[in-house]
Design an enzyme around this catalytic site. Structure first.
Site, PDB file in Angstrom:
ATOM      1  CG  HIS A 260      50.791   8.608  -6.673  1.00 25.18           C
ATOM      2  ND1 HIS A 260      50.430   7.700  -7.717  1.00 25.18           N
ATOM      3  CD2 HIS A 260      51.938   8.297  -6.091  1.00 25.18           C
ATOM      4  CE1 HIS A 260      51.359   6.943  -7.731  1.00 25.18           C
ATOM      5  NE2 HIS A 260      52.134   6.953  -6.797  1.00 25.18           N
TER       6      HIS A 260
ATOM      7  CG  HIS B 205      55.135   8.516  -4.890  1.00 23.49           C
ATOM      8  ND1 HIS B 205      54.678   7.362  -4.128  1.00 23.49           N
ATOM      9  CD2 HIS B 205      55.502   9.398  -3.612  1.00 23.49           C
ATOM     10  CE1 HIS B 205      54.653   7.242  -2.921  1.00 23.49           C
ATOM     11  NE2 HIS B 205      54.950   8.646  -2.689  1.00 23.49           N
TER      12      HIS B 205
ATOM     13  CG  ASP C 185      57.267   5.872  -9.498  1.00 23.79           C
ATOM     14  OD1 ASP C 185      56.870   6.787  -8.740  1.00 23.79           O
ATOM     15  OD2 ASP C 185      56.926   4.761  -9.434  1.00 23.79           O
ATOM     16  CG  HIS C 186      53.171   7.382 -10.366  1.00 23.39           C
ATOM     17  ND1 HIS C 186      52.381   6.396 -11.239  1.00 23.39           N
ATOM     18  CD2 HIS C 186      53.706   6.492  -9.709  1.00 23.39           C
ATOM     19  CE1 HIS C 186      52.359   5.088 -10.682  1.00 23.39           C
ATOM     20  NE2 HIS C 186      53.477   5.175  -9.751  1.00 23.39           N
TER      21      HIS C 186
ATOM     22  CG  HIS D 253      50.746   5.215  -2.497  1.00 27.17           C
ATOM     23  ND1 HIS D 253      51.562   3.881  -2.218  1.00 27.17           N
ATOM     24  CD2 HIS D 253      51.447   5.635  -3.597  1.00 27.17           C
ATOM     25  CE1 HIS D 253      52.549   3.994  -2.640  1.00 27.17           C
ATOM     26  NE2 HIS D 253      52.806   4.870  -3.610  1.00 27.17           N
TER      27      HIS D 253
ATOM     28  CG  ASP E 237      52.032   3.507  -7.200  1.00 29.20           C
ATOM     29  OD1 ASP E 237      51.470   3.060  -8.526  1.00 29.20           O
ATOM     30  OD2 ASP E 237      52.823   3.901  -6.949  1.00 29.20           O
TER      31      ASP E 237
ATOM     32  CG  HIS F 124      54.261   0.342 -10.228  1.00 25.99           C
ATOM     33  ND1 HIS F 124      55.549   0.766 -10.655  1.00 25.99           N
ATOM     34  CD2 HIS F 124      53.734   1.412  -9.433  1.00 25.99           C
ATOM     35  CE1 HIS F 124      55.770   1.984  -9.949  1.00 25.99           C
ATOM     36  NE2 HIS F 124      54.622   2.104  -9.272  1.00 25.99           N
TER      37      HIS F 124
END
Length: 271
Positions: free
Chosen positions: A65, A67, A69-70, A122, A143, A181
């Site tokens: 996805h 975001h 941090d990905h 998400h 996530d 995570h």
């Protein structure tokens, strides 16, 4: 530190690579062809070194996805590995993606096939990836599903996450779950609040504490175990103790209840 130890000689090998504070990146390796897909490589230099250490060549990026941090390493991955496909979910608009996938799309990785499962909620185009061989089946859930947990409904509805969990629950029960995570222990603490008499949750908490005390990850999980310990999946499945906790009989409503309750956090003072 790269978790996973010595890789096996089997064709499919998964190498988890910790990133940032609590993220997981992964290398999905075809050990016959010595190629790998990098899943959510937010720290490109680190995952590139892990690939060199494992003796594989990164041949694609799989983005769960958008975001940061990905997907935040995608632009650098495109620079480091020119011309490799960077794959993401349909309509998610993740950085540097060259191919978008949805339900049922197939991605060739050496001699392996990666199948995509469209799980928007998400983010608008979140996607999970599934790969298998004769010995194992592995799902990379980003996530959407965590060990004993569930992603926030940032861009979707309870109905959408219910559908996503239903799709993941349809995988074989021994499917290994590689999540986005290291949230396992706090997730289990909420699960224990929801079901204080659930022995499987209590046992998993002790195991997770032991893993973390040794700086070891709590992945992979399995579908079989998630059905026993994950309050969000158990809500979707209509487990009576979950529905009783939520005060409802509708499974979408129950999923919405536990997601809202966990986020609000008041339960922490009641334990």
């Amino acid at each position: 530190r790269v978790h996973g130890g010595m890789f096996s000689r089997r064709m499919l090998h998964v190498l988890p690579v910790p990133a940032l504070r609590d993220n997981f990146m992964y290398l999905i390796c075809d050990m016959n062809q010595r190629v790998a897909a990098a899943v959510d490589p937010v720290e490109p230099a680190k995952i590139a070194q892990a690939a060199r250490d494992a003796g594989v060549q990164i041949s694609m990026v799989l983005t769960t996805h958008c975001h940061w941090d990905h997907a935040g390493g995608n632009i650098e991955m495109a620079r480091m590995f020119p011309n490799i496909p960077i794959i993401g979910g349909r309509g998610d608009n993740a950085d540097a993606v060259t191919r978008e996938v949805g339900d049922g799309d197939v991605i060739a990785l050496g001699d392996l096939q990666v199948n995509s499962i469209f799980t928007p909620c998400h983010t608008p185009g979140h996607v999970c990836y599934v790969v298998k061989n004769a010995e194992q089946i592995c799902a990379f859930t980003g996530d959407t599903l965590f060990i004993a947990g569930c992603g926030n409904f940032n861009n979707g509805t309870p109905e959408m996450m219910h559908e996503a969990f239903t799709k993941l629950n349809s995988l074989p029960e021994d499917t290994k779950l590689y999540v986005g995570h290291e949230y396992t222990l706090p997730n289990l603490q909420y699960a224990a609040f929801v079901e204080p008499s659930n022995v499987a949750i209590r046992e998993k908490i002790e195991w997770a504490k032991s893993q973390i005390s040794q700086s070891l990850p709590t992945i992979p999980g399995t579908i079989r175990e998630e059905r026993l310990i994950n309050p969000f999946l158990r809500a979707v499945l209509g487990v009576p103790s979950l529905l009783q906790h939520c005060g409802c009989t509708d499974t979408v409503e129950a999923l919405h209840f536990v997601r809202k309750e966990k986020t609000q956090g008041a339960w922490k003072s009641l334990m």
